[in-house]
Design a protein around this motif. Structure first.
Motif, PDB file in Angstrom:
ATOM      1  N   GLN A 298       3.372  15.912  -2.804  1.00 45.69           N
ATOM      2  CA  GLN A 298       3.763  15.031  -1.511  1.00 45.69           C
ATOM      3  C   GLN A 298       4.506  16.356  -0.607  1.00 45.69           C
ATOM      4  O   GLN A 298       4.126  16.684   0.590  1.00 45.69           O
ATOM      5  CB  GLN A 298       4.707  13.859  -1.564  1.00 45.69           C
ATOM      6  N   LEU A 299       5.475  17.001  -1.146  1.00 43.72           N
ATOM      7  CA  LEU A 299       6.282  18.053  -0.766  1.00 43.72           C
ATOM      8  C   LEU A 299       5.084  19.071  -0.159  1.00 43.72           C
ATOM      9  O   LEU A 299       5.146  19.558   0.767  1.00 43.72           O
ATOM     10  CB  LEU A 299       7.095  18.924  -1.518  1.00 43.72           C
ATOM     11  N   PHE A 300       4.000  19.459  -1.174  1.00 44.75           N
ATOM     12  CA  PHE A 300       3.002  20.764  -0.656  1.00 44.75           C
ATOM     13  C   PHE A 300       2.247  19.763   0.595  1.00 44.75           C
ATOM     14  O   PHE A 300       1.681  20.775   1.343  1.00 44.75           O
ATOM     15  CB  PHE A 300       2.175  21.109  -1.817  1.00 44.75           C
ATOM     16  N   VAL A 301       1.790  18.775   0.531  1.00 47.69           N
ATOM     17  CA  VAL A 301       0.907  18.081   1.596  1.00 47.69           C
ATOM     18  C   VAL A 301       1.662  18.010   2.861  1.00 47.69           C
ATOM     19  O   VAL A 301       1.138  18.376   3.886  1.00 47.69           O
ATOM     20  CB  VAL A 301       0.706  16.426   1.267  1.00 47.69           C
ATOM     21  N   VAL A 302       3.086  17.776   3.003  1.00 43.59           N
ATOM     22  CA  VAL A 302       3.683  17.810   4.158  1.00 43.59           C
ATOM     23  C   VAL A 302       3.909  19.270   4.591  1.00 43.59           C
ATOM     24  O   VAL A 302       3.733  19.597   5.932  1.00 43.59           O
ATOM     25  CB  VAL A 302       5.035  17.109   4.135  1.00 43.59           C
ATOM     26  N   PHE A 303       4.271  20.092   3.850  1.00 41.70           N
ATOM     27  CA  PHE A 303       4.792  21.497   4.230  1.00 41.70           C
ATOM     28  C   PHE A 303       3.570  22.476   4.299  1.00 41.70           C
ATOM     29  O   PHE A 303       3.604  23.184   5.329  1.00 41.70           O
ATOM     30  CB  PHE A 303       5.930  21.991   3.247  1.00 41.70           C
ATOM     31  N   TYR A 304       2.755  22.374   3.185  1.00 41.23           N
ATOM     32  CA  TYR A 304       1.527  23.170   3.262  1.00 41.23           C
ATOM     33  C   TYR A 304       0.211  22.886   3.870  1.00 41.23           C
ATOM     34  O   TYR A 304      -0.487  23.575   4.442  1.00 41.23           O
ATOM     35  CB  TYR A 304       1.363  23.885   2.042  1.00 41.23           C
TER      36      TYR A 304
ATOM     37  N   LEU B  20       0.699  -1.346   0.129  1.00 44.09           N
ATOM     38  CA  LEU B  20       0.203  -0.097   0.031  1.00 44.09           C
ATOM     39  C   LEU B  20       0.876   1.331  -0.017  1.00 44.09           C
ATOM     40  O   LEU B  20       0.648   2.115  -0.699  1.00 44.09           O
ATOM     41  CB  LEU B  20      -0.936   0.009   1.202  1.00 44.09           C
ATOM     42  N   TYR B  21       1.803   1.152   0.941  1.00 46.78           N
ATOM     43  CA  TYR B  21       2.951   2.371   0.749  1.00 46.78           C
ATOM     44  C   TYR B  21       3.381   2.577  -0.404  1.00 46.78           C
ATOM     45  O   TYR B  21       3.589   3.700  -1.005  1.00 46.78           O
ATOM     46  CB  TYR B  21       3.866   1.956   2.030  1.00 46.78           C
TER      47      TYR B  21
ATOM     48  N   ARG C 267       4.427   5.836  -5.129  1.00 44.62           N
ATOM     49  CA  ARG C 267       4.765   6.150  -6.412  1.00 44.62           C
ATOM     50  C   ARG C 267       3.568   6.353  -7.376  1.00 44.62           C
ATOM     51  O   ARG C 267       4.161   6.690  -8.358  1.00 44.62           O
ATOM     52  CB  ARG C 267       5.284   4.514  -6.928  1.00 44.62           C
ATOM     53  N   GLY C 268       2.573   6.401  -6.684  1.00 46.35           N
ATOM     54  CA  GLY C 268       1.431   6.594  -7.799  1.00 46.35           C
ATOM     55  C   GLY C 268       1.040   8.314  -7.744  1.00 46.35           C
ATOM     56  O   GLY C 268       0.178   8.720  -8.330  1.00 46.35           O
ATOM     57  N   THR C 269       1.900   9.018  -6.723  1.00 47.02           N
ATOM     58  CA  THR C 269       1.569  10.576  -6.649  1.00 47.02           C
ATOM     59  C   THR C 269       3.069  11.230  -6.727  1.00 47.02           C
ATOM     60  O   THR C 269       3.944  10.750  -6.437  1.00 47.02           O
ATOM     61  CB  THR C 269       1.319  10.877  -5.268  1.00 47.02           C
TER      62      THR C 269
ATOM     63  N   GLU D 123      11.643   8.198  -1.978  1.00 43.90           N
ATOM     64  CA  GLU D 123      12.876   7.351  -2.648  1.00 43.90           C
ATOM     65  C   GLU D 123      12.694   6.191  -2.125  1.00 43.90           C
ATOM     66  O   GLU D 123      13.235   5.249  -2.536  1.00 43.90           O
ATOM     67  CB  GLU D 123      14.175   8.250  -2.446  1.00 43.90           C
ATOM     68  N   GLY D 124      12.279   5.986  -0.714  1.00 48.22           N
ATOM     69  CA  GLY D 124      12.118   4.604  -0.172  1.00 48.22           C
ATOM     70  C   GLY D 124      11.280   3.583  -0.855  1.00 48.22           C
ATOM     71  O   GLY D 124      11.733   2.546  -0.961  1.00 48.22           O
ATOM     72  N   ALA D 125      10.382   4.329  -1.461  1.00 51.71           N
ATOM     73  CA  ALA D 125       9.448   3.443  -2.424  1.00 51.71           C
ATOM     74  C   ALA D 125      10.002   2.746  -3.334  1.00 51.71           C
ATOM     75  O   ALA D 125       9.666   1.613  -3.628  1.00 51.71           O
ATOM     76  CB  ALA D 125       8.071   4.121  -2.344  1.00 51.71           C
TER      77      ALA D 125
END
Length: 224
Positions: free
Chosen positions: A72-78, A59-60, A65-67, A101-103
């Motif tokens: 992801q940067l905007f979700v976390v920071f903003y 799932l992870y 990998r699908g986004t 990158e881990g994924a």
């Protein structure tokens, strides 16, 4: 090339290179280091077919990998501040690049683990080694040797991807260049200059990759 433009390029080179050495490279190294920890863990969970955890790992990988990494940067920071979670720009970038990158690296390492002959696992069991000892001493070293070229390529790609951190106000090379462009109105020359600096960093890493592959091949030849 005019004298003014030449002077701008000469003066800006050090100004752009400094955040490359103090921000871009540390951001890359930290993110990739954490990404490898995540990748090895996720790959081993899938390789061992651990119930529930294997599905969570898939799932992870599917979500990350699908986004796009920029999203992801905007979700976390903003986005996270909206629910009371505030993260400074640099740690936010490290978090996102590591998870992203881990994924990708997890799939690389999983494929490398599965490429190790089953007989290696059986041989370890025959000499009385535990499953964890077999993985740590036999399977994982061989898998990482196989995965090394792809992982090294991922590291090189990450150096370039760190330019996206400028979107969350991390003052790395690209943001520094943008500020110089806003002041001098010389976008073409300055963006080419920062591109050449990225190329320089990636060239050094490419040479290190070739050296690492050569050393690994020599070790493999000696063992065989």
């Amino acid at each position: 090339m005019t004298e003014r433009l030449l002077r701008i390029l000469i003066n800006s080179f050090g100004t752009i290179l400094l955040p490359g050495l103090t921000v871009t490279i540390p951001l890359t190294i930290l993110s990739f280091g954490f990404a490898l920890v995540i990748a090895v863990t996720v790959a081993l969970v899938q390789f061992a077919h651990v119930p529930v955890l294997e599905k969570l790992a898939r799932l992870y990988i599917w979500i990350i990998r699908g986004t796009p990494v920029l999203v992801q940067l905007f979700v976390v920071f903003y986005g996270l501040p909206g629910v009371g979670i505030l993260i400074e720009p640099f740690p936010a970038a490290v978090l996102v690049f590591s998870v992203n990158e881990g994924a990708y690296c997890a799939e690389t390492i999983r494929a490398a683990l599965e490429s190790v002959p089953q007989g290696q696992l059986e041989a370890g069991q025959c000499v009385g080694m535990s499953y964890l000892q077999i993985i740590r001493r036999i399977i994982l070293p061989q898998a990482l040797r196989t995965a090394f070229p792809t992982l090294a390529s991922s590291l090189i790609a990450m150096v370039k991807d760190t330019s996206l951190a400028a979107n969350i106000t991390v003052t790395e090379m690209f943001m520094t260049t943008q500020r110089i462009v806003a002041r001098t109105y010389e976008p073409l020359a300055l963006y080419i200059e920062v591109g050449l600096i990225y190329l320089l960093f990636c060239t050094v890493l490419t040479r290190l990759q070739a050296w690492g592959e050569k050393k690994l091949n020599q070790r493999g030849a000696q063992r065989s």
